[in-house]
Design an enzyme around this catalytic site. Structure first.
Site, PDB file in Angstrom:
ATOM      1  N   CYS A 339     -13.587 -18.449  14.320  1.00 19.78           N
ATOM      2  CA  CYS A 339     -14.217 -20.149  14.220  1.00 19.78           C
ATOM      3  C   CYS A 339     -14.020 -20.566  12.829  1.00 19.78           C
ATOM      4  O   CYS A 339     -14.123 -21.373  12.151  1.00 19.78           O
ATOM      5  CB  CYS A 339     -15.343 -20.553  14.783  1.00 19.78           C
ATOM      6  SG  CYS A 339     -15.668 -18.917  15.965  1.00 19.78           S
ATOM      7  N   ARG A 368     -14.378  -5.852  14.937  1.00 16.46           N
ATOM      8  CA  ARG A 368     -15.707  -5.841  14.997  1.00 16.46           C
ATOM      9  C   ARG A 368     -15.851  -4.013  15.005  1.00 16.46           C
ATOM     10  O   ARG A 368     -15.355  -3.304  15.532  1.00 16.46           O
ATOM     11  CB  ARG A 368     -16.057  -6.570  16.315  1.00 16.46           C
ATOM     12  CG  ARG A 368     -15.687  -7.756  15.700  1.00 16.46           C
ATOM     13  CD  ARG A 368     -16.836  -8.269  17.336  1.00 16.46           C
ATOM     14  NE  ARG A 368     -15.949 -10.358  17.452  1.00 16.46           N
ATOM     15  CZ  ARG A 368     -15.665 -10.962  18.507  1.00 16.46           C
ATOM     16  NH1 ARG A 368     -16.848 -10.469  19.258  1.00 16.46           N
ATOM     17  NH2 ARG A 368     -15.970 -11.883  18.001  1.00 16.46           N
ATOM     18  N   GLN A 386      -8.086 -12.610  20.017  1.00 15.49           N
ATOM     19  CA  GLN A 386      -8.606 -13.528  21.193  1.00 15.49           C
ATOM     20  C   GLN A 386      -6.991 -14.765  21.344  1.00 15.49           C
ATOM     21  O   GLN A 386      -7.233 -14.803  20.085  1.00 15.49           O
ATOM     22  CB  GLN A 386      -9.955 -14.206  19.695  1.00 15.49           C
ATOM     23  CG  GLN A 386     -10.912 -13.245  20.680  1.00 15.49           C
ATOM     24  CD  GLN A 386     -12.022 -14.118  19.315  1.00 15.49           C
ATOM     25  OE1 GLN A 386     -11.711 -14.597  17.999  1.00 15.49           O
ATOM     26  NE2 GLN A 386     -13.419 -14.324  20.087  1.00 15.49           N
ATOM     27  N   ASP A 388      -7.818 -17.698  21.610  1.00 16.72           N
ATOM     28  CA  ASP A 388      -9.151 -18.476  20.842  1.00 16.72           C
ATOM     29  C   ASP A 388      -8.581 -19.825  19.926  1.00 16.72           C
ATOM     30  O   ASP A 388      -6.857 -20.095  20.340  1.00 16.72           O
ATOM     31  CB  ASP A 388      -8.867 -17.846  19.678  1.00 16.72           C
ATOM     32  CG  ASP A 388     -11.094 -17.921  19.013  1.00 16.72           C
ATOM     33  OD1 ASP A 388     -11.543 -18.736  20.361  1.00 16.72           O
ATOM     34  OD2 ASP A 388     -11.240 -17.239  17.937  1.00 16.72           O
ATOM     35  N   HIS A 390     -10.460 -23.315  19.399  1.00 15.47           N
ATOM     36  CA  HIS A 390     -11.665 -23.978  18.802  1.00 15.47           C
ATOM     37  C   HIS A 390     -10.944 -25.852  18.568  1.00 15.47           C
ATOM     38  O   HIS A 390     -10.615 -26.521  18.428  1.00 15.47           O
ATOM     39  CB  HIS A 390     -12.118 -24.076  17.607  1.00 15.47           C
ATOM     40  CG  HIS A 390     -12.309 -22.477  17.760  1.00 15.47           C
ATOM     41  ND1 HIS A 390     -11.974 -22.102  16.991  1.00 15.47           N
ATOM     42  CD2 HIS A 390     -13.433 -22.366  17.672  1.00 15.47           C
ATOM     43  CE1 HIS A 390     -12.545 -20.319  16.541  1.00 15.47           C
ATOM     44  NE2 HIS A 390     -13.703 -20.843  17.107  1.00 15.47           N
ATOM     45  N   LYS A 474     -23.318 -22.324  27.280  1.00 14.52           N
ATOM     46  CA  LYS A 474     -22.045 -21.919  27.793  1.00 14.52           C
ATOM     47  C   LYS A 474     -21.678 -22.399  29.381  1.00 14.52           C
ATOM     48  O   LYS A 474     -21.977 -21.676  29.842  1.00 14.52           O
ATOM     49  CB  LYS A 474     -21.905 -21.013  27.044  1.00 14.52           C
ATOM     50  CG  LYS A 474     -22.376 -19.537  27.553  1.00 14.52           C
ATOM     51  CD  LYS A 474     -21.608 -18.340  26.880  1.00 14.52           C
ATOM     52  CE  LYS A 474     -22.894 -17.073  26.670  1.00 14.52           C
ATOM     53  NZ  LYS A 474     -22.590 -15.491  26.800  1.00 14.52           N
ATOM     54  N   HIS A 520     -16.220 -23.275  21.492  1.00 14.76           N
ATOM     55  CA  HIS A 520     -15.278 -21.980  21.242  1.00 14.76           C
ATOM     56  C   HIS A 520     -14.502 -22.003  22.848  1.00 14.76           C
ATOM     57  O   HIS A 520     -15.040 -22.088  23.892  1.00 14.76           O
ATOM     58  CB  HIS A 520     -15.965 -21.083  21.143  1.00 14.76           C
ATOM     59  CG  HIS A 520     -16.852 -21.006  19.896  1.00 14.76           C
ATOM     60  ND1 HIS A 520     -15.952 -20.460  18.428  1.00 14.76           N
ATOM     61  CD2 HIS A 520     -18.090 -21.725  20.126  1.00 14.76           C
ATOM     62  CE1 HIS A 520     -17.257 -20.970  17.698  1.00 14.76           C
ATOM     63  NE2 HIS A 520     -18.120 -21.149  18.327  1.00 14.76           N
TER      64      HIS A 520
END
Length: 649
Positions: A339, A368, A386, A388, A390, A474, A520
């Site tokens: 992000c 991570r 991910q 991912d 946004h 979320k 997200h």
RNA sequence: GCCGAUGUAGCUCAGAGGUAGAGCGUUUCCUUGGUAAGGAAGAGGUCACGGGUUCAAUUCCCGUCAUUGGCUCCA
């Protein structure tokens, strides 16, 4: 005196004051009376033989209800504790709750004693013999001092600590046979209901989950009313073991790990990479259709980026340490999230309110530093990708965008045959709204938007208060796999924090600057985790469109290798791929090996096929499709692929 | 990160204080086959790594690393 008892179906039963749930069950049906395990009275858990003294709503629970199961397993935990006290005099007990699939009890055996799984049979045996005594569970309200005295005399400091947190007047003991425990209940009426028991494993667990405190021995088990149910449960566990993605991943050569490369860093092998690429391409296509724009951002980012996003402050110390450069004071970090990069992409130009929503998508690989004890196959790794994206939207677009994302997630789930799922809406803690960032007005609206969106899509939802992230509410998708296990996959999260931190803006109708809301979202979650879940869901029998190979060709003998090559080439022209088994083996043997390898179609070619320009097709699992022209096979394959991935919601 | 268990051939696993075993796979040869295992021979291991005890350690002890069951954690 008579009281009115209303049942969930609206029926009201008149009964004597002091009646109990078991009595009521008897008036409904004999079968129900036989099977009832627990009850709830005005939503309060209630033993089935505990007197009911006033008008109430009554629910009856059997083993088919979660409440009934939990009660049964909780009582089994007490039974195990009783057996353990008998076999290991002087042990101290921690807590012993029911869990989703059974129960456990934490015990402190003292310093010089140990239990291993070798001891399970004798514990199980003792439990069964105690169960056969059909001892009733007796509830007793007790005052706090008396309770403390009891455990003092017994020498169990753990229970005394638990008592510390309880309010006098609200304390109950349950006794069965020679065993008494501090317990809120409810319990089954007597131990005789427990007929089948299996202790499953043993593990250390810190008292109250605090690693600075004593480590206790936790014994896990499961129990049932019938031996048959236990057998079925154990078979399910066996099946789960067979489907373990770590095992299948190795067998099917999908992925591996290497000590040299590093813990928790998966290596995708060619077949696994093919599978993953198909998934990625599938989602890319769907996202393209849904108006997403692709972006690509680097694997590292300057420290300043993460200071700005707030990730540095929160995770910097506990994660991979910075990459230094020859420049003094310059530091880069492996990216833990996409992000912040995407925020900077957003900032690369100016937006009008008419441009929104803007949707940036990237299969972004992040790193991570997960605790070493947490790593697990592909489901928990240190480097993962991910799916991912946004979405930068105006506050008035949140609901519509949620609906769009939900549609996308449903499309993905359907294409992958995840038919059973629920969604969890995580909202603010009502009591403590101050710990969340963003305006009251925006939160209120976003929470309502999410609820409305899920209603509009007719989703099976649960709302959890207090589960929202500090930066926004979320929506999480939990799928049930073929064995009934729940996995959390896709997620959609509203974020007020990052637009603020990165000072993101768009120009409104009023010609003033406004802050966009960020969403997200990741339908798969991460490719690694998703593939792991998918493997366990389908047991390695992937949907045809995802299978790394669609067929294997088995020539009857060496003489037909040329024809096999010809067929292979022809199919390849239609993106249908697979190998030829040229080994000098019998056809039976090749069939067996092909079946074991889970390949979707087996094509046999020999004299007949070559002469007629046909192929003989057998589907994985043994179903014969027969002798058909290659074109017909292509049609069959194309049709099966289309069925899953081409549909409209 | 913490506690427990495990680490032997490519895979699944057996084994014992005296230099290592099975099945599957792989290689070669024979067999040229029609829907879930054709036959034979061979190759393949510093018994995770590093220390210690012992005449002798892969085996016993300690440490490290990895895997694993849990606990805690999870942007």
């Amino acid at each position: 005196m008579n009281i009115n008892i209303s049942l969930p179906d609206g029926k009201v039963i008149k009964a004597q004051q002091g009646t109990c749930a078991l009595e009521i069950a008897k008036t409904i049906s004999e079968g129900l009376a036989r099977n009832i395990l627990s009850a709830s009275v005005n939503n309060e858990d209630w033993d089935i033989n505990r007197p009911i003294n006033q008008d109430c709503c009554l629910k009856l629970h059997t083993f088919n209800d979660i409440e009934g199961k939990k009660c049964f397993w909780h009582s089994s935990a007490h039974l195990m504790a009783e057996a353990l006290e008998y076999l290991y005099p002087g042990i101290k007990l921690g807590i012993g709750p029911a869990i989703d699939n059974g129960f456990y009890y934490d015990v402190d055996l003292g310093d010089d004693r140990k239990i291993s799984s070798d001891d399970f049979p004798k514990i199980e045996e003792k439990m069964l013999s105690l169960a056969r005594e059909k001892n009733s569970f007796n509830r007793k309200e007790i005052n706090k001092q008396e309770a403390i005295n009891y455990f003092k005399q017994k020498g169990d400091e753990y229970k005394i600590e638990l008592l510390d947190d309880l309010i006098d007047g609200d304390i109950t003991f349950y006794t069965q046979g020679n065993f008494t425990d501090l317990c809120k209940g409810p319990h089954i009426d007597n131990t005789g209901r427990i007929k089948a028991i299996k202790l499953l494993n043993i593990a250390g667990a810190y008292w109250r989950g605090d690693e600075s405190r004593k480590q206790m021995t936790r014994i896990y088990g499961v129990s049932f009313q019938k031996q048959k149910e236990l057998t079925a449960h154990l078979e399910m566990l066996e099946e789960a073991k067979k489907r373990d993605h770590r095992k299948i991943g190795k067998e099917m050569e999908l992925f591996t790990f290497s000590k040299k490369v590093g813990q928790g860093l998966p290596l995708w092998l060619p077949k696994g990479a093919q599978l993953r690429e198909k998934l990625e391409n599938f989602l890319k296509k769907a996202q393209e259709n849904a108006g997403y724009l692709p972006v690509i951002t680097p694997h590292i980012g300057n420290k300043d980026l993460y200071v700005c996003s707030g990730h540095y402050e929160k995770y910097g110390e506990d994660s991979f340490q910075p990459i230094k450069t020859p420049q003094e004071n310059e530091e880069f970090f492996l990216k833990p999230m996409n992000c912040p990069h995407h925020c900077e992409v957003y900032k690369s130009k100016q937006y009008s309110y008419k441009d929104l929503p803007v949707r940036f998508a990237e299969f972004g690989t992040v790193y991570r530093y997960e605790q070493s004890g947490e790593l697990h196959g592909l489901t928990r790794v240190r480097g993962f990708t991910q799916d991912d994206a946004h979405l930068f939207v105006r506050p008035d677009q949140v609901k519509e965008e949620f609906i769009n994302v939900i549609d996308l997630v449903l499309y993905v789930f359907r294409a992958l045959s995840f038919k059973d799922f629920k969604v969890q809406i995580s909202l603010r803690d009502k009591e403590n709204k101050s710990k969340y960032i963003g305006s009251e007005e925006n939160w209120e609206k976003a929470e309502q938007d999410i609820i409305d969106a899920t209603k509009e899509k007719n989703l099976n939802t649960v709302i959890e208060y207090g589960e929202a992230a500090f930066y926004g509410p979320k929506l999480d998708f939990m799928v049930k796999d073929a064995l009934g296990r729940e996995w959390q996959l896709g997620t959609i999260q509203v974020d007020y924090s990052l637009p603020e931190r990165f000072e993101l803006e768009y120009t409104g109708k009023d010609n003033n600057k406004h802050r966009p809301v960020m969403i997200h979202r990741a339908p798969f979650g991460s490719m690694e985790r998703f593939v792991a879940v998918l493997i366990e869901h389908c047991g390695g029998n992937f949907p045809l469109w995802l299978s790394p190979e669609q067929f294997i060709i088995l020539p009857i003998s060496e003489k037909f290798h040329d024809y096999a090559e010809k067929v292979k080439q022809l199919l390849k022209n239609y993106d249908i791929c697979g190998p030829i088994d040229k080994r000098a083996e019998t056809t039976s043997r090749k069939i067996r090996d092909a079946e074991v390898s889970k390949i979707p179609f087996i094509i046999v070619v020999g004299e007949r096929e070559e002469a007629e320009e046909k192929i003989t097709v057998r589907k994985h699992g043994g179903k014969n499709i027969g002798n058909i022209p290659t074109n017909e096979f292509i049609e069959i394959v194309k049709k099966e692929m289309r069925e899953l991935i081409n549909f409209t919601n």
